[in-house]
Scaffold this active site. Structure first.
Site, short mmCIF file in Angstrom:
data_model
loop_
_atom_site.label_atom_id
_atom_site.label_comp_id
_atom_site.label_asym_id
_atom_site.label_seq_id
_atom_site.Cartn_x
_atom_site.Cartn_y
_atom_site.Cartn_z
N THR A 94 0.86 -1.19 0.00
CA THR A 94 0.00 0.00 0.00
C THR A 94 0.89 1.23 0.00
O THR A 94 1.83 1.32 0.79
CB THR A 94 -0.94 0.00 1.22
OG1 THR A 94 -1.80 -1.15 1.14
CG2 THR A 94 -1.79 1.26 1.28
N VAL A 96 2.29 5.17 0.11
CA VAL A 96 2.23 6.48 0.76
C VAL A 96 1.89 7.53 -0.29
O VAL A 96 2.28 7.41 -1.46
CB VAL A 96 3.60 6.78 1.43
CG1 VAL A 96 3.72 8.25 1.82
CG2 VAL A 96 3.80 5.89 2.65
N ILE A 130 4.88 -1.14 2.89
CA ILE A 130 4.56 0.27 2.66
C ILE A 130 5.36 0.74 1.45
O ILE A 130 6.59 0.72 1.46
CB ILE A 130 4.88 1.14 3.89
CG1 ILE A 130 4.07 0.66 5.11
CG2 ILE A 130 4.59 2.61 3.59
CD1 ILE A 130 2.57 0.81 4.99
N LYS A 131 4.65 1.17 0.41
CA LYS A 131 5.32 1.62 -0.82
C LYS A 131 5.69 3.09 -0.71
O LYS A 131 4.87 3.93 -0.35
CB LYS A 131 4.40 1.43 -2.03
CG LYS A 131 4.40 0.03 -2.59
CD LYS A 131 3.49 -0.08 -3.79
CE LYS A 131 4.19 0.30 -5.07
NZ LYS A 131 3.34 0.03 -6.25
N ILE A 132 6.94 3.37 -1.05
CA ILE A 132 7.49 4.72 -0.95
C ILE A 132 8.33 4.97 -2.20
O ILE A 132 9.08 4.10 -2.64
CB ILE A 132 8.39 4.85 0.31
CG1 ILE A 132 7.57 4.60 1.59
CG2 ILE A 132 9.07 6.21 0.37
CD1 ILE A 132 8.42 4.46 2.84
#
EC number: 2.2.1.2
Length: 315
Positions: A94, A96, A130-132
């Protein structure tokens, strides 16, 4: 045996979609989402209840219009992730908010917030990535988050400098893009490329070999494919995240599949980490990487704003 089944024997297959029906059909280990995929999924009728729930959640938390949008947007992304986690045995990625890509502190806070929403729904950290975006600031945020037990997927990765910095930061996984690199070279060079000569394929191959050569544990997950040839040329990569149309093509093909990526050499002493100045200098030597990183962030931001407009009409 289909090419998809053959690929599963050498690579973890991930679905690059928010479409639950497609995920059920192809049974990937993990799934990845991004703002564009969330926007597309939100238009599907089966997601109406997830949108309504996100809106109700936001209204219960705040009266401030701006905060309402932020809360609804975060909850919708998590709601879609929760539905996907009912199907995949592994992880959901998911993302950011892309507009925070150059703000380390805000990225850390947003990542913690997303993880809390998952935790509150009974999902443990080990099922979430967590995708960044792979900016210097995003990589620094991921370095902090990894130490807190929040695993990260560093996306929009186009350069060796980005890959080196991510490895040194100890991030869990990177998503080097293949197809978008090909797009840039086709436009710049006005030529077509065979899969083995595809600049995106060469980029991921180099990154994969670099990580294995220096013993980095960071997972390499090739992403953004334009054709099946790009996928088969990096068969053996740790993971590949593939959109449903290409999963379908692989599932319907019985052509033989040969493993292309496998490092068998010695593990060498790691080089010194890049300083911030060295990172920017090396990254900026590659005009493709500079342009594609900036463009990717802009495009995701545009889709976030479209998603917010849709949610605003319901708030």
């Amino acid at each position: 045996m289909s090419q998809l089944d053959a690929l599963r024997e050498m690579t973890v297959v991930v679905a690059d979609t928010g479409d639950i029906e497609a995920i059920k059909q192809y049974q990937p280990q993990d799934a990845t989402t991004n703002p564009s995929l969330i926007l597309s999924a939100s238009a599907l009728p089966q997601y109406a209840s997830l949108i309504d729930d996100a809106v109700a959640y936001a209204k219960a938390r705040s009266d401030d219009k701006a905060q309402l949008l932020i809360d609804a947007e975060d909850k919708l992304a998590v709601n879609i992730g929760l539905e996907i986690l009912k199907i995949v045995p592994g992880r959901i990625s998911t993302e950011v908010d892309a507009r925070l890509s150059y703000d380390t502190k805000a990225t850390i806070e947003k990542a913690r917030q997303i993880m809390k929403l998952y935790n509150d729904a009974g999902i443990s950290n080990d099922r979430i990535l967590i995708k960044i975006a792979s900016t210097w600031q995003g990589i620094r945020a991921a370095e902090v988050l990894e130490k807190e037990g929040i695993n990260c997927n560093l996306t929009l990765l186009f350069s060796q400098a980005q890959a080196r910095a991510c490895a040194k930061a100890g991030v869990y996984l990177i998503s080097p893009f293949v197809g978008r690199i090909l797009d840039w070279y086709k436009a710049a060079e006005k030529k077509e490329y065979a899969p083995a000569e595809d600049p995106g394929v060469i980029s991921v191959t180099n990154i994969y070999n670099y990580y294995k050569q220096y013993g980095y544990q960071t997972v390499v997950m090739g992403a953004s494919f334009r054709n099946v040839g790009e996928i088969t040329e990096i068969a053996g990569c740790d993971r590949l995240t593939i959109a449903p149309p290409l999963l379908k093509e692989l599932a319907e093909s019985n052509a033989p599949l040969v493993r292309k990526l496998e490092y068998k050499g010695e593990v060498k002493t790691r080089p010194a980490p890049l300083t911030e100045a060295e990172f920017y200098w090396q990254h900026n030597q590659d005009p493709m990487a500079v342009e594609k990183l900036a463009e990717g962030i802009r495009k995701f931001a545009v889709d976030i704003e479209k998603l917010e407009a849709m949610l605003a009409a319901k708030l």
